[in-house]
Design an enzyme around this catalytic site. Structure first.
Site, PDB file in Angstrom:
ATOM      1  CE  LYS A 114      -4.201   1.601   2.604  1.00  0.00           C
ATOM      2  NZ  LYS A 114      -5.003   0.917   3.711  1.00  0.00           N
ATOM      3  CB  SER A 195      -8.180   2.796   2.891  1.00  0.00           C
ATOM      4  OG  SER A 195      -7.455   2.420   4.021  1.00  0.00           O
ATOM      5  CB  SER A 219      -8.569  -0.133   5.767  1.00  0.00           C
ATOM      6  OG  SER A 219      -9.263   1.136   5.685  1.00  0.00           O
TER       7      SER A 219
END
Ligand SMILES: *[C@@H]1O[C@H](CO)[C@@H](O)[C@H](O)[C@H]1NC(C)=O
Ligand SMILES: *[C@@H]1O[C@H](CO)[C@@H](O)[C@H](O)[C@H]1NC(C)=O
Length: 526
Positions: A114, A195, A219
């Site tokens: 990420k 996310s 997330s």
């Protein structure tokens, strides 16, 4: 004539070699589609594949699919170089010139992290925002350091909901200024969730072997669920948060998002462990890490004797009318057949308060913790255009077009900015969450002697997030429109061994994951 022939010979050999190369990796012997870490290691060991070839194949796939899916924010300009280094190391080990120690499961394996997880290389770490573009991190995040030490190739940085969605309530899942809107590879108009949208999309669409995401609340679990992949949300502190853009030291956790449970376990083994740079949390969770790591729990009969709780109200209600409900009932039968006991129709005290961040105290705590945490993170950067939340807010106001301010605003940032440190209100909120967790989830687990709760979808994530509990989601099927759904197993702190046993056996017994249609069609049209 003879001169010509000798001149031709080398190039013919080259062509033949090239043909062999293409047929070996593109033919039946090795394909990147759904390749597991074990498949990759076998192909490396047999000499059918090199890490460099694998990186090339994934970069091709990214070039084909990413313009549509936007799961990848940056490709590592040094990825090919890193892969060649891994190939050299394997070669040296093969010839006995180096020990195999350290050449574990992830050696030479491309991983996507990420984008908010710091990498000290040519790639940026910006949480998707232009405000942090041009900043320079002091070092790799500890999880990246551990991945590199395990020999993994950092292939790139995956997209995310900008600032994890902390900027504004209006920012859609998977949108960030630097990458635009990420797209669910199964249903173009479907929610990719967030996310950690990019990590989930990149493995779902076979743009990389494995990925690493972060979760504060939902997330990892939600994007894994919505993109038909496996997500492990570790107990808070099992993995170090040092060098990762923070929200909350109480809730943030770093974990794998992969196509299979075993791939996710290999990644977890690589990234879990004590880190002096995240001392308190990793020391206290360190005691949970078993000798020999987590691989030993990838057992065929992992469901045997397990007690699994089902809380229908409210976790099944949001699926009322969906075909996912009958799939869930069928999966419960499978769990029973595999030797688990299902304790059904359980109830959790105060569940509606637990799931409402404005009643549980979660919102109050996160808004304050973010402002404090982000300041500390920004101050540690070697170079940065912004050093505080106030600076980020000012940047957004000064660059409304870049950050699409008119459309998305920054309402949550503005509220967070009004907070002033970790005061009485936050301590009270944290106390409340602790009590809600003890009287709610922990009591349910203890009284019913459960090994895990099992829920359809990701709805339990807030309950698990506010207590720092672990969870694993596994693909469980598709709705009639093609939208994926998963099954989530959640447990008490440190119970990853049990959750892995359960999740692995469930996965092996159901094999529900399908390749996204976008790959089966072999084209970019939906
Ligand atoms: C990082 O951002 C800079 C712009 O500041 C850009 O030029 C560079 O290409 C980015 N790095 C990568 C690997 O994309
Ligand atoms: C589920 O939906 C049906 C209509 O489709 C409705 O009659 C029923 O009351 C709903 N059940 C719950 C628990 O909300």
């Amino acid at each position: 004539m003879p001169v010509k022939v000798t001149k031709l010979l080398p190039s013919l050999t080259l062509i033949l070699l090239l043909l062999r190369f293409v047929s070996t990796i593109d033919g039946s012997e090795f394909t990147i589609i759904e390749a597991t870490v074990a498949d990759i290691q076998r192909a490396f060991a047999d000499g059918r594949l090199t890490s460099r070839q694998l990186v090339d194949l994934y970069i091709d796939q990214i070039e084909r699919l990413n313009p549509l899916l936007r799961g990848v924010l940056e490709v590592n300009p040094d990825a090919r170089h890193e892969a060649e280094r891994a190939d050299r190391e394997r070669d040296e080990a093969n010839r006995g010139r180096r020990s195999w120690v350290g050449l574990g499961e992830l050696h030479g394996v491309p991983v996507m992290v990420k984008e908010s997880i710091a990498t000290k290389d040519k790639m940026n770490t910006t949480a998707g925002s232009y405000a942090l573009l041009g900043s320079e991190v002091p070092r790799d995040a500890t999880v990246v350091e551990r991945l590199r030490r395990a020999g993994a190739v950092i292939l790139g940085k995956a997209t995310l909901t900008e600032w994890y969605g902390t900027r504004s309530s209006r920012i859609p899942n998977g949108w960030c200024a630097r990458a635009g809107q990420a797209v669910n590879p199964y249903v173009e108009s479907g929610d990719p969730c967030g996310s950690s949208s990019g990590p989930a999309i990149s493995v779902a669409a076979n743009m990389v072997a494995v990925s690493v995401g972060t979760e504060t609340d939902a997330s990892i679990i939600c994007p894994a669920d919505h993109n038909s992949v496996v997500g492990i949300k570790p107990t808070v502190g099992l993995t170090s948060r040092a060098g990762v853009v923070p929200i909350s030291p109480r809730q943030d956790t770093i974990g794998p998002i992969c196509r299979t449970v075993s791939d996710a376990v290999y990644v977890l083994d690589a990234i879990a462990g004590y880190d002096p740079a995240d001392h308190e949390a990793t020391k206290s969770a360190g005691k949970f890490i078993p000798e020999g790591g987590y691989k030993q729990f990838l057992k065929k009969d992992g469901l045997k004797g397990k007690r699994l709780g089902v809380v229908r109200n409210p976790f099944l209600l949001s699926y009322n009318g969906s075909s996912a409900v009958s799939a869930f009932e069928h999966h419960l039968d499978t769990l029973r057949k595999k030797g688990a006991t299902i304790i059904d129709h359980l109830e959790i005290e105060n569940i509606n308060i637990i799931l409402d961040p404005y009643q549980s105290g979660e919102a109050v705590a996160l808004l304050s913790e973010f402002k404090v945490g982000i300041k500390k993170y920004l101050e540690e950067l070697i170079k940065s255009p912004v050093r505080s939340l106030a600076d980020i807010i000012a940047f957004n106001s000064d660059n409304p077009d870049l950050e699409m301010m008119e459309k998305y605003g920054q309402d949550e940032f503005l509220i967070s900015e009004t907070t002033s440190g970790i005061g009485e209100d936050v301590l009270k909120a944290v106390e409340l969450m602790k009590k809600l967790s003890e009287d709610g989830f922990e009591k349910l687990m203890d009284e019913n002697e459960l090994d895990a709760i099992v829920t359809l979808g990701w709805g339990a994530s807030t309950m698990l997030a506010i207590g720092g509990y672990p969870a694993i989601t596994v693909p469980a099927g598709y709705e009639s429109d093609g939208m994926p759904f998963g099954i989530c197993f959640g447990g008490l702190k440190g119970t990853e061994p049990k959750l892995i046993e359960i999740a692995y056996d469930f996965e092996q017994s159901t094999k529900a994951r399908r390749v996204p249609p976008i790959l089966k069609l072999g084209c970019m049209e939906f």
